[in-house]
Design an enzyme around this catalytic site. Structure first.
Site, PDB file in Angstrom:
ATOM      1  CB  CYS A 264      20.158  39.430   2.840  1.00  0.00           C
ATOM      2  SG  CYS A 264      20.385  40.514   1.434  1.00  0.00           S
TER       3      CYS A 264
ATOM      4  CG  ASP B 110      23.866  41.041   1.199  1.00  0.00           C
ATOM      5  OD1 ASP B 110      24.199  41.045   2.391  1.00  0.00           O
ATOM      6  OD2 ASP B 110      23.876  40.027   0.485  1.00  0.00           O
TER       7      ASP B 110
ATOM      8  CB  CYS C 228      25.708  36.728  -0.049  1.00  0.00           C
ATOM      9  SG  CYS C 228      24.825  36.995  -1.595  1.00  0.00           S
TER      10      CYS C 228
ATOM     11  CB  CYS D 274      22.140  37.989  -5.025  1.00  0.00           C
ATOM     12  SG  CYS D 274      21.778  36.939  -3.619  1.00  0.00           S
TER      13      CYS D 274
END
Ligand code: FES
Length: 125
Positions: A33, A35, A58, A102
């Site tokens: 992603c 991140d 995110c 995450c």
């Protein structure tokens, strides 16, 4: 799809920022992603006196980093190393399955910061 707690930590993240004279810093990223998360720790008498984070990612990544700083503050090094992504997700009232990675990022960044601290301490012996 997000719990109230996730929304709260996303909208009002705790402990955002940098610790300029941190005793340990850990940065991790997720190549999928893109991140990125950095955790800073200040250690006194084997306890995490202060924990801060900076996250480019995110909403769930921000919420999980905010939560992990709260979970880790005041803990001993050994206790903080035992905090898992499951603990982070549980404390947030759960995360959607596709967002579990995450919370992984948050646990990994904290553990990386602690490892950095231990490495620095060894080097200063
Ligand atoms: Fe990758 Fe959240 S989507 S950390």
């Amino acid at each position: 799809m997000y719990s109230e707690k996730v929304m709260d930590h996303f909208m009002n993240p705790r402990n955002v920022g940098e610790i300029p004279d941190a005793d340990g810093v850990g940065t991790v990223g997720n190549p999928v992603c893109g991140d990125l998360m950095t955790v800073y720790i200040k250690v006194k008498d084997n306890r995490l006196e202060d924990v801060k984070f900076k996250t480019f990612g995110c909403g769930a990544a921000i919420a999980t980093s905010s939560m992990i700083t709260e979970l880790a503050k005041g803990k001993t090094i050994e206790e903080a190393l035992r905090i898992t992504r499951g603990d982070v997700a549980d404390s947030l009232g759960g995360l959607p399955p596709i967002k579990m990675h995450c919370s992984n990022l948050a646990a990994d960044a904290l553990h990386a910061a602690i490892k950095d601290y231990v490495k620095r301490k060894e080097a200063n012996k």
